[in-house]
Design an enzyme around this catalytic site. Structure first.
Site, PDB file in Angstrom:
ATOM      1  N   LYS A  89       0.859  -1.187   0.000  1.00  0.00           N
ATOM      2  CA  LYS A  89       0.000   0.000   0.000  1.00  0.00           C
ATOM      3  C   LYS A  89       0.895   1.237   0.000  1.00  0.00           C
ATOM      4  O   LYS A  89       1.727   1.411   0.906  1.00  0.00           O
ATOM      5  CB  LYS A  89      -0.824  -0.014   1.285  1.00  0.00           C
TER       6      LYS A  89
HETATM    7  O1  G3P Z   1      -9.161   1.227   4.453  1.00  0.00           O
HETATM    8  C1  G3P Z   1      -8.989   2.529   4.885  1.00  0.00           C
HETATM    9  C2  G3P Z   1      -9.544   2.668   6.238  1.00  0.00           C
HETATM   10  O2  G3P Z   1      -8.741   1.995   7.135  1.00  0.00           O
HETATM   11  C3  G3P Z   1      -9.803   4.019   6.695  1.00  0.00           C
HETATM   12  O3  G3P Z   1     -10.962   3.927   7.419  1.00  0.00           O
HETATM   13  O4  G3P Z   1     -12.592   4.552   9.108  1.00  0.00           O
HETATM   14  O5  G3P Z   1     -10.184   5.210   9.378  1.00  0.00           O
HETATM   15  O6  G3P Z   1     -11.617   6.301   7.654  1.00  0.00           O
HETATM   16  P1  G3P Z   1     -11.362   5.078   8.446  1.00  0.00           P
END
Ligand code: G3P
Length: 217
Positions: free
Chosen positions: A83
């Site tokens: 990533k």
């Molecule tokens: O896959 C990306 C994710 O981990 C981000 O999620 O909920 O931290 O915006 P969030």
């Protein structure tokens, strides 16, 4: 549509895998930190359970370091996808890793213009963050729709991986928009199963079955 879990928790990953519903996992430094696990060891443990793509994120801003770390991560397990951030330097690093046959998931994508660049360099996955756009009053799902349209227009092979998913409707909307993959927290995965009318209906059927069983002739 493929289902990925957005977690570094092994129990959650095992539970989804046992149901036959898990196609891959995405992690990020925050998720690994939450588990208090050693980064490389945890990535290998996840790969062994999932038997599908597992995203492991580079943790540098510098192109050379991202490239070096990407190579190291890719050697951890054949299922590792590296990533890299959707920045100019992140794309430079991604390009050099792709040339060496390493699969890339371009993360922190917040616009269609970024997604176009990601596809043009030949990344395997792009991760548009739906929830974080919603958080700042932008329609996150519209980004998924736009990227799917653009990729279809030109036959780009990069898979659209809807990320930053916060609730079951995000999953359904991403499916309607034609996202190839949705990566979700385990809580959202669990919520996909739930419907009060299913529980109510099953309770009634089982209650009535007790009456049927007691009929002798
Ligand atoms: O896959 C990306 C994710 O981990 C981000 O999620 O909920 O931290 O915006 P969030």
């Amino acid at each position: 549509m493929k289902f990925f879990l957005d977690t570094a928790n092994l129990d959650e990953i095992r539970n989804a895998a046992e149901l036959g519903l898990l196609d891959g996992v995405t992690t990020n430094p925050s998720l690994i930190a939450k588990e208090g696990a050693k980064f490389e060891k945890r990535i290998v443990e996840i790969c062994e359970i999932v038997q599908g793509p597992v995203s492991a994120e580079v943790t540098s801003r510098d192109v050379h370091s991202m490239c070096r770390q990407g190579h190291e991560l890719s050697k951890l397990h054949p299922w590792v996808v590296v990533k890299t951030p959707t920045t100019k330097d992140g794309l430079r690093a991604a390009r050099c890793l792709i040339k060496d046959g390493i699969k890339i998931n371009s993360t922190l994508c917040f616009s269609s213009s970024q997604a176009l660049l990601v596809a043009k360099i030949g990344a395997s996955f792009v991760s548009p963050f739906v929830g974080r756009l919603d958080d700042i009053s932008h329609d996150g799902m519209n980004l998924i729709r736009e990227i799917v349209t653009i990729y279809r227009n030109y036959g780009f092979k990069t898979q659209v991986l809807a990320a930053s998913i916060r609730h079951p409707l995000h999953v359904v909307e991403a499916a309607k928009a034609g996202a190839d993959i949705v990566t979700m927290p385990y809580k959202v995965f669990e919520q996909l199963f739930q419907h009060p009318l299913t529980d109510k209906g099953q309770d009634q059927f089982l209650k009535d079955w007790e009456r049927v069983k007691s009929v002798v002739t």
